[in-house]
Each structure stands twice: as C-alpha cells, then as structure tokens.
Design an enzyme around this catalytic site. Sequence first.
Site, PDB file in Angstrom:
ATOM      1  NE  ARG A  13       6.361  -9.548   4.546  1.00 55.51           N
ATOM      2  CZ  ARG A  13       6.917  -8.755   5.193  1.00 55.51           C
ATOM      3  NH1 ARG A  13       7.014  -7.631   5.075  1.00 55.51           N
ATOM      4  NH2 ARG A  13       7.171  -9.166   6.533  1.00 55.51           N
ATOM      5  CB  CYS A  14       4.946  -6.359  -2.550  1.00 54.56           C
ATOM      6  SG  CYS A  14       4.874  -5.597  -4.193  1.00 54.56           S
ATOM      7  N   PRO A  15       1.794  -5.296  -2.378  1.00 55.39           N
ATOM      8  CG  PRO A  15       0.004  -4.520  -4.020  1.00 55.39           C
ATOM      9  CD  PRO A  15       0.535  -5.771  -3.102  1.00 55.39           C
ATOM     10  CG  ASP A  40       7.529  -6.099   1.379  1.00 52.82           C
ATOM     11  OD1 ASP A  40       7.950  -7.171   1.428  1.00 52.82           O
ATOM     12  OD2 ASP A  40       6.952  -5.732   0.293  1.00 52.82           O
ATOM     13  CG  ASP A  46       7.631  -2.740  -5.040  1.00 50.51           C
ATOM     14  OD1 ASP A  46       8.359  -2.865  -5.987  1.00 50.51           O
ATOM     15  OD2 ASP A  46       7.162  -3.572  -4.676  1.00 50.51           O
TER      16      ASP A  46
END
Length: 81
Positions: A13-15, A40, A46
Amino acid sequence: MSDAPVVDARGTRCPVPVIRVARATKDLSPGSTVVLLADDVAARSDVPAWARMRGHALTLDDEGSWTRYTVVVGATAARST
C-alpha cells in the site's frame, strides 16, 4: 523492453509502490525502462505524479486486478531539450 527490471509491489500500500520504483530508477541512465506492478488504488495517482515531478515518461496498462506502470527514465526531460 523485455530486459527492463520489474518491481513487483503488488500487495503493498501507499507509499510503498512509489518508494520502490523510485529506488529502482535512482541510478539509471536517461532512456532506461523500469516496470512497476502494483494493485494499490492510490498508485493510480501517486505514480503518475511522481513520474511527472521527476521528468519520466509513463504508460499504464490495466492487467485485471493490478496495473503495469512502464517508466522511461528522463524521457520527458529529454524531449523538451
């Protein structure tokens, strides 16, 4: 392009996806290609934002439940000069 390094960030998941692809491109020459695999949903915004900020070209290909991001290092910067 088959020799391009592949960064598999599926399941993270982010980041994490952006961090991993950034590390993979860090020491590459302009024109080099890296492929990121990510599932994600935040990566959809992003990764393109990161690529724009760094001057990399990017293509996205949906592969079912995940996306293939193909990054060409420095490609947009090279086009503008």
